[in-house]
Design a protein around this motif. Sequence first.
Motif, PDB file in Angstrom:
ATOM      1  N   PRO A  60      22.599  44.390  94.907  1.00 11.79           N
ATOM      2  CA  PRO A  60      21.370  44.509  94.126  1.00 11.79           C
ATOM      3  C   PRO A  60      20.179  45.088  94.901  1.00 11.79           C
ATOM      4  N   THR A  61      20.389  45.625  96.103  1.00  6.52           N
ATOM      5  CA  THR A  61      19.253  46.090  96.900  1.00  6.52           C
ATOM      6  C   THR A  61      18.682  47.409  96.394  1.00  6.52           C
ATOM      7  N   MET A  62      19.435  48.114  95.552  1.00 13.04           N
ATOM      8  CA  MET A  62      19.032  49.426  95.026  1.00 13.04           C
ATOM      9  C   MET A  62      18.774  50.403  96.164  1.00 13.04           C
ATOM     10  N   SER A  63      19.622  50.349  97.188  1.00 14.21           N
ATOM     11  CA  SER A  63      19.453  51.172  98.383  1.00 14.21           C
ATOM     12  C   SER A  63      20.520  52.244  98.452  1.00 14.21           C
ATOM     13  N   GLY A  64      20.192  53.335  99.188  1.00 16.63           N
ATOM     14  CA  GLY A  64      21.190  54.310  99.569  1.00 16.63           C
ATOM     15  C   GLY A  64      21.884  53.854 100.845  1.00 16.63           C
ATOM     16  N   PHE A  65      22.705  54.732 101.410  1.00 15.32           N
ATOM     17  CA  PHE A  65      23.478  54.374 102.603  1.00 15.32           C
ATOM     18  C   PHE A  65      22.562  54.142 103.802  1.00 15.32           C
ATOM     19  N   ILE A 117      14.076  65.484  89.370  1.00 12.82           N
ATOM     20  CA  ILE A 117      14.159  64.168  89.996  1.00 12.82           C
ATOM     21  C   ILE A 117      14.015  64.323  91.496  1.00 12.82           C
ATOM     22  N   SER A 118      13.481  63.291  92.143  1.00 16.46           N
ATOM     23  CA  SER A 118      13.293  63.283  93.585  1.00 16.46           C
ATOM     24  C   SER A 118      14.137  62.150  94.166  1.00 16.46           C
ATOM     25  N   VAL A 119      15.133  62.531  94.967  1.00 18.37           N
ATOM     26  CA  VAL A 119      16.132  61.562  95.432  1.00 18.37           C
ATOM     27  C   VAL A 119      16.290  61.647  96.941  1.00 18.37           C
ATOM     28  N   PRO A 120      16.351  60.507  97.653  1.00 19.64           N
ATOM     29  CA  PRO A 120      16.621  60.546  99.095  1.00 19.64           C
ATOM     30  C   PRO A 120      18.053  60.974  99.368  1.00 19.64           C
ATOM     31  N   ALA A 121      18.250  61.682 100.474  1.00 15.37           N
ATOM     32  CA  ALA A 121      19.578  62.221 100.800  1.00 15.37           C
ATOM     33  C   ALA A 121      20.630  61.132 100.893  1.00 15.37           C
ATOM     34  N   ASN A 122      20.276  59.953 101.418  1.00 19.83           N
ATOM     35  CA  ASN A 122      21.275  58.898 101.612  1.00 19.83           C
ATOM     36  C   ASN A 122      21.719  58.235 100.309  1.00 19.83           C
ATOM     37  N   MET A 123      21.146  58.680  99.198  1.00 22.74           N
ATOM     38  CA  MET A 123      21.570  58.168  97.896  1.00 22.74           C
ATOM     39  C   MET A 123      22.420  59.194  97.146  1.00 22.74           C
ATOM     40  N   ILE A 124      22.520  60.411  97.705  1.00 22.99           N
ATOM     41  CA  ILE A 124      23.315  61.465  97.073  1.00 22.99           C
ATOM     42  C   ILE A 124      24.724  61.406  97.647  1.00 22.99           C
ATOM     43  N   ARG A 125      25.699  61.175  96.792  1.00 24.47           N
ATOM     44  CA  ARG A 125      27.059  60.867  97.248  1.00 24.47           C
ATOM     45  C   ARG A 125      27.790  62.078  97.808  1.00 24.47           C
ATOM     46  N   ILE A 126      27.603  63.252  97.241  1.00 20.38           N
ATOM     47  CA  ILE A 126      28.362  64.441  97.631  1.00 20.38           C
ATOM     48  C   ILE A 126      27.517  65.300  98.561  1.00 20.38           C
ATOM     49  N   ARG A 127      28.061  65.628  99.712  1.00 16.82           N
ATOM     50  CA  ARG A 127      27.315  66.329 100.759  1.00 16.82           C
ATOM     51  C   ARG A 127      26.734  67.648 100.265  1.00 16.82           C
ATOM     52  N   SER A 163      19.900  60.007 106.455  1.00 14.66           N
ATOM     53  CA  SER A 163      18.635  60.680 106.186  1.00 14.66           C
ATOM     54  C   SER A 163      18.007  60.177 104.888  1.00 14.66           C
ATOM     55  N   THR A 164      16.700  59.933 104.953  1.00 18.24           N
ATOM     56  CA  THR A 164      15.966  59.547 103.745  1.00 18.24           C
ATOM     57  C   THR A 164      15.081  60.699 103.244  1.00 18.24           C
ATOM     58  N   GLN A 165      15.357  61.895 103.750  1.00 17.68           N
ATOM     59  CA  GLN A 165      14.628  63.071 103.259  1.00 17.68           C
ATOM     60  C   GLN A 165      14.852  63.210 101.758  1.00 17.68           C
ATOM     61  N   ARG A 166      13.789  63.418 101.029  1.00 15.92           N
ATOM     62  CA  ARG A 166      13.895  63.506  99.574  1.00 15.92           C
ATOM     63  C   ARG A 166      14.124  64.955  99.157  1.00 15.92           C
ATOM     64  N   PHE A 167      15.019  65.115  98.182  1.00 16.50           N
ATOM     65  CA  PHE A 167      15.285  66.430  97.609  1.00 16.50           C
ATOM     66  C   PHE A 167      14.845  66.425  96.147  1.00 16.50           C
ATOM     67  N   GLU A 168      14.141  67.475  95.759  1.00 14.89           N
ATOM     68  CA  GLU A 168      13.768  67.617  94.359  1.00 14.89           C
ATOM     69  C   GLU A 168      14.819  68.473  93.670  1.00 14.89           C
ATOM     70  N   VAL A 169      15.506  67.866  92.707  1.00 17.45           N
ATOM     71  CA  VAL A 169      16.611  68.523  92.013  1.00 17.45           C
ATOM     72  C   VAL A 169      16.256  68.637  90.537  1.00 17.45           C
ATOM     73  N   VAL A 170      16.482  69.815  89.972  1.00 16.06           N
ATOM     74  CA  VAL A 170      16.156  70.067  88.567  1.00 16.06           C
ATOM     75  C   VAL A 170      17.458  70.178  87.773  1.00 16.06           C
ATOM     76  N   ILE A 171      17.579  69.314  86.759  1.00 18.58           N
ATOM     77  CA  ILE A 171      18.725  69.340  85.845  1.00 18.58           C
ATOM     78  C   ILE A 171      18.168  69.420  84.431  1.00 18.58           C
ATOM     79  N   GLY A 172      18.502  70.475  83.720  1.00 17.84           N
ATOM     80  CA  GLY A 172      17.926  70.650  82.382  1.00 17.84           C
ATOM     81  C   GLY A 172      16.424  70.791  82.482  1.00 17.84           C
ATOM     82  N   ASN A 173      15.707  69.982  81.691  1.00 16.00           N
ATOM     83  CA  ASN A 173      14.241  70.025  81.699  1.00 16.00           C
ATOM     84  C   ASN A 173      13.627  68.960  82.592  1.00 16.00           C
TER      85      ASN A 173
END
Length: 250
Positions: free
Chosen positions: A99-104, A71-81, A58-68
Amino acid sequence: MSAITVSDDEQYDIRKGLPVLAFRLFVAFGILALLSVAILIAGKLYGRSLVHAGHTLSTQRFEVVIGNDAISVPANMIRIRDQRRPGLAKRLDLYIHWPTMSGFNDGLARAFNDIDPETNSIVFVSLTPRMTSTDMAGRFDTVYRNVMDGPVTDLGNGLKRALLAREHGYIDEFIVFSEADPETGRRFVARCQEADATAQTIVAPCDTDIQIGETLNAELRFPMRLLDDWSRMNAALPEFLAGLLKAARS
């Protein structure tokens, strides 16, 4: 003993039964063929599930807030389910193919499942709230230069290496660093675990950290073989990670 004979009625019954027998055989072979196809499909699906174990396409993007920072990250780049969800988080663990800077994805499935340090090409990134005022490169002169143990050796490709002192808590670790950039004063700095220091294989024995956004620290862990490409990584990865910031995308 008299020979066994077959009456006319019995001959008729045998002839009558042949089409029934043929039909039953046809059905049986058909069922076996269907079972074979089903097993083949199931095997492929199971093999695919093993390849995708823990990963997602999945390349669905998740908006995650850490501190202040958001970030917007595609699901296939997030390692932990369990981290593949939007909202507040204390940390976010990513993995990126270099070097492709790609997720799974299917084309990179072998690379993401590769646990051989000699061929692995995955960079692991942990985003957490910032705990120090400077990153690893910024701590080089104030911290690491003072805990080097023994001579500095030239690794080639613009990098140098020095062991880190055990008495300061660095067990079987060494530091690699470049000369400071004449324009920015910045240098590449990473700590690495000695390859034969433990009985276990360490896929990503080198790590460094950089600061992005207002409050984020990004720890980068990578295979030692990628030190050969340190210059490109040192330029591309900070820019890529900064590009995930929600403010940078809006």
